[in-house]
Write an enzyme that holds these catalytic residues in place. Sequence first.
Site, PDB file in Angstrom:
ATOM      1  N   ASP A   9       1.007  -1.190  -0.120  1.00 49.53           N
ATOM      2  CA  ASP A   9      -0.015  -0.051   0.049  1.00 49.53           C
ATOM      3  C   ASP A   9       1.032   1.352  -0.127  1.00 49.53           C
ATOM      4  OD1 ASP A   9      -2.183  -1.889   0.366  1.00 49.53           O
ATOM      5  OD2 ASP A   9      -1.882  -1.628   2.498  1.00 49.53           O
ATOM      6  N   ASP A 126      -7.899   3.371   4.188  1.00 52.84           N
ATOM      7  CA  ASP A 126      -7.371   3.437   2.919  1.00 52.84           C
ATOM      8  C   ASP A 126      -7.824   5.189   2.409  1.00 52.84           C
ATOM      9  OD1 ASP A 126      -7.017   0.917   2.875  1.00 52.84           O
ATOM     10  OD2 ASP A 126      -7.953   0.420   1.349  1.00 52.84           O
ATOM     11  N   GLU A 175     -11.242  -1.463  -2.509  1.00 56.77           N
ATOM     12  CA  GLU A 175     -10.552  -0.675  -1.665  1.00 56.77           C
ATOM     13  C   GLU A 175      -9.540   0.096  -2.170  1.00 56.77           C
ATOM     14  OE1 GLU A 175      -9.725  -3.599   1.380  1.00 56.77           O
ATOM     15  OE2 GLU A 175      -8.306  -4.784  -0.138  1.00 56.77           O
TER      16      GLU A 175
END
Length: 287
Positions: A9, A126, A175
Site C-alpha cells: 500500500d 484507505d 478498496e
Amino acid sequence: MTGDTYAHDPSYIQEGSGTRWVFSTGQGIQVHWSADGKAWNLGIQVFASEPAWWAQQVPNHAKLDVWAPDIFYYNGKYYLYYSISSFGSQNSAIGLVTATSITKGDWVDQGMVLKSTTSSSYNAIDPNLFADKNGNLYMSFGSWWNGIYVTAIDKSTMKPTGNSYRIATKSGGIEGSSVVYNSSTGYYYLFVSIGTCCQGVNSTYKIAVGRSTSVTGPYLDKSGVDMKNGGGTVMDSGNGAWKGPGGQDIAGTNIIIRHAYSVAENGAAHMLISDLQWDSSGWPYYS
C-alpha cells in the site's frame, strides 16, 4: 529499482526537487527514501509509539500496525493520513500526522479524522487526499462493505466536513481508492484495487479505473458502467512475475506506485513505480 523495495500500500511524494519518499503499511508506518527514484533505502518509521487515542478508538487493532498511509503536501506542510483497524473488521479509524519537513521528521499527531464501527455503512480505512479543479480538498476512503466514499475536507482543520458520498462498489472486494483530476482531459479519475489482497501469490488484486466530470460521480468505466454499480475497467491484473497488483497511489498525473507480490520470492510484496500515460481518448495506462 534497486535496494530495499519491500512495501505494501505505498504512497509516493518528492520533497521539493530532492528526496523521493514512500510511506507504506507496517509497524508505525514504514518509510523508504531515494535520492534518484531508483535506489531505495529503508528509513525510520513515523510512529515509535502509539498515540493514546488509537487504543481508545480501535482497541482491537494490532500493536503499532498501521495501514495504507497517504502523503499530501498542502500550504507548506506535509499531511500524512493513515488507518488503523483489524483485518476484516469495520472497527476502524483514519488518523492524521503532520510535518514541516519529511527529512527532519518533525511529525505531530493531529488525532482522529474519521471512525467507523459495525453499524457504519463504510469502513474508515484507505484514505486518499486530493484537490478538485478549483483547489477544494476532498478525501476518498473505504473498503469492501458498501464500497468507496468521498467527502469534502476543511482547509483549516484538514478533516472532513459535511456528508460522505458513495462513488463505487464491487462484489468480491473493492478498496485502496485514489482520485486525481487531469486538467488536460477535464475528468476526475477513480483508481481502485478490486479483489482480495494479502495472500501473496494467491492474491487476486487488480487495479481498475473509471472517470467522471464531477468529484462525486458518476464514475464510468470504458463501457459506460457506473462504478457505483460495480463498474471499473481493469488496468493491471498482474503477470507471470508479479501477482495481485494494487494498493496504488497516483503522484500528480504522471506517476503510479503500487505493490505486487513477487513470484520469485514466494509472494513477498514489493513497490513498483511506473510512468502513468494517457491515451488519445483520455484513459490512463502504464507498462
